[in-house]
Structure formats: structure tokens, C-alpha cells
Write an enzyme that holds these catalytic residues in place. Structure first.
Site, PDB file in Angstrom:
ATOM      1  N   ASN A 112       0.873  -1.173   0.076  1.00 17.84           N
ATOM      2  CA  ASN A 112       0.082   0.022  -0.033  1.00 17.84           C
ATOM      3  C   ASN A 112       0.921   1.254   0.074  1.00 17.84           C
ATOM      4  OD1 ASN A 112      -2.675  -1.418   0.329  1.00 17.84           O
ATOM      5  ND2 ASN A 112      -1.997  -1.954   2.486  1.00 17.84           N
ATOM      6  N   LYS A 204       0.893 -11.835  -2.441  1.00 19.64           N
ATOM      7  CA  LYS A 204       1.546 -11.035  -3.331  1.00 19.64           C
ATOM      8  C   LYS A 204       3.016 -10.731  -2.689  1.00 19.64           C
ATOM      9  CE  LYS A 204       2.182  -6.486  -5.172  1.00 19.64           C
ATOM     10  NZ  LYS A 204       1.659  -5.060  -5.025  1.00 19.64           N
ATOM     11  N   ASP A 223      -0.682  -7.933  -8.928  1.00 19.66           N
ATOM     12  CA  ASP A 223      -0.995  -6.704  -8.294  1.00 19.66           C
ATOM     13  C   ASP A 223      -2.252  -6.270  -9.111  1.00 19.66           C
ATOM     14  OD1 ASP A 223       0.020  -6.103 -10.811  1.00 19.66           O
ATOM     15  OD2 ASP A 223       0.770  -4.173  -9.863  1.00 19.66           O
TER      16      ASP A 223
END
Length: 263
Positions: A112, A204, A223
Site C-alpha cells: 500500500n 502478493k 497486483d
């Protein structure tokens, strides 16, 4: 020097797989493997500055994955029309073989986050905990050093909630609870599950760490861009013949979708 064919230095170093290189007037400066590297691309060669042939062979040939035949992979991938189009634009990317612990910490920080902030946090982390290798340059800290820190020691590094992820990773690696050396060769599902015992490591991040830090070339980080690519072109999955090298194919598809295609 190595030939420039099928090798784009700028794409390789700026496609989001590493965070410690910056470009200045066509020359890239960065740190990897505890060493300072100055490198540039000419029409014919990739030039490494201030380096012996012995150092190149011992350190950098592996880092830039010079042993892999990318021309042969391009031929294999070009049987797929989408990959063929991606290779035309992004085929100069090489998947780097980075230090496993540095890759783990870097991609925990990446969650993030955006590349400028990731780069800033990693550089600050190195300045605070790493050893000095040049007047203004620091190596990446080892697990033992980070494991001995407290959460308050990470303040001011722009890590936010990720500070506890870093500390948990460092403590598990430093204590031997997680043996990173096993991730190069153990069954891939075991490697994924091992990494996911670390606080903050999801699917991920695990794929990124295994691909960029442990040369597990079948790993495919998913992603937003890759999810769009898969939904549009590969609803049934990537072609079976490329699966052993799906991570390299992913890097082409990801960079192509992000920079050259629209969704």
C-alpha cells in the site's frame, strides 16, 4: 561490459523490482550486495565502472542473471501473441537476483505504498541501521541488527504500521525460526507458507520475495495491473509451456500493461 542486446538497464532498474538505484545523466548509481555500483548503457554495451573482471563474475553476473538465455525465453514466449507484443516493448527487462533478506524487508515496506515513499523509507532504514560503505552510502542492514531494535527505533522512517512487520521478519530470520537459505530449493508451496508465517506477508508479497529474492521464476506477483492482464487475456491461465518462467513473463506483461497498454 556486457552486450546491450535484449537488456534495458533503465527498465530493469526502474520496473519496481528494486529500490536502491537512481539515474543521473544516463548513469545509474546504487547499492546491492553491500557494494556501491555505477553502471550505464551505451548503444553496444552495459558498462560497469571501477570494477575488475573478477568482481563482475563473482557478484554482478549473478545479480543481473547473465546466465539465463533471455533470447531463448523470448522465442518461447513469442508463441503467445500478447506476450509477443509485450516483449516488443519491454523485452529488455531482466529479473534481478537480489539478496533474500533485503527483498523480504523491501516488499514488506512496499505494501500500500508508492515507489518514491518506498525508496525513501529504505534509504532511511539503511542510514539508521546499515554500515557505511561510502561517504553518503550505506549497506542494507542484516537481520540480526534489525532484530535487536525496538519499534521506537523505527520512528521517522515513514514506515507507519509496517514497522512491526519489519521487526517480526528480522526476529524470525535472526533467531533461525525461518531459514531463508531453504527458500531457494524447498517445494514452492512450502516456501510460500514459510514466508506467510511472517506478520504482514500475504500472497502478493510472498510471490515478490520468492521471485526477486530467491530466483523462483515460476512465481507470479498479482497486483492490480496483473489482475487486469489475466482477466483480459488469460482467463484460463498463462500458457502451460511458459509456467516454469512465468515470473519473467509476468514482468513483461506488468510493465507493458502499466506503461504501454490501456485497460
Amino acid at each position: 561490459m556486457i552486450p546491450s542486446s535484449a537488456f534495458s538497464l533503465s527498465m530493469t532498474l526502474q520496473c519496481g523490482q528494486c529500490f536502491r538505484f537512481f539515474e543521473e545523466n544516463g548513469v545509474f548509481l546504487g547499492v546491492a550486495n553491500g557494494r556501491l555500483l555505477k553502471i550505464e548503457q551505451t548503444d553496444r554495451f552495459i558498462r560497469f565502472f571501477d570494477m575488475t573482471q573478477e568482481e563482475f563474475q563473482a557478484v554482478w553476473a549473478n545479480y543481473f542473471d547473465c546466465a539465463t538465455d533471455y533470447d531463448a525465453l523470448h522465442t518461447l514466449f513469442s508463441n503467445d501473441q500478447t506476450l509477443c507484443s509485450a516483449i516488443e516493448k519491454t523485452g529488455g527487462i531482466r529479473v534481478l537476483r537480489q539478496d533474500g533478506f533485503e527483498t523480504l524487508i523491501s516488499f514488506l515496506i512496499s505494501q500500500n505504498n508508492n515507489i518514491p515513499r518506498i525508496t525513501k523509507s529504505i534509504n532511511l532504514l539503511c542510514e539508521r541501521f546499515g554500515s557505511r560503505i561510502a561517504p553518503d552510502t550505506f549497506a542494507f542492514p542484516d537481520a540480526k541488527t534489525l532484530a535487536s531494535a525496538s519499534l521506537s527505533d523505527f520512528s521517522g522512517l515513514s514506515l507507519g504500521y509496517r514497522d512491526r512487520y519489519l521487526l517480526d521478519a528480522a526476529q524470525k530470520v535472526s533467531s533461525g525460526e525461518i531459514d531463508l537459505s531453504k527458500l531457494y530449493t524447498c517445494p514452492i508451496e512450502e516456501a510460500r507458507q514459510t514466508l506467510r508465517t511472517i506478520c504482514g506477508v500475504g500472497p502478493k508479497v510472498a510471490e515478490c520475495v520468492l521471485l526477486y529474492g530467491f530466483a523462483r521464476l515460476s512465481c507470479v506477483p498479482m497486483d492490480t495491473w496483473m489482475k487486469k492482464v489475466m482477466a483480459r487475456y488469460y482467463q484460463a491461465g498463462l500458457p502451460e509451456e511458459i509456467l516454469p518462467y512465468a515470473g519473467i513473463a509476468q514482468q513483461y506483461l506488468f510493465h507493458y500493461a502499466r506503461c504501454f497498454d490501456t485497460f
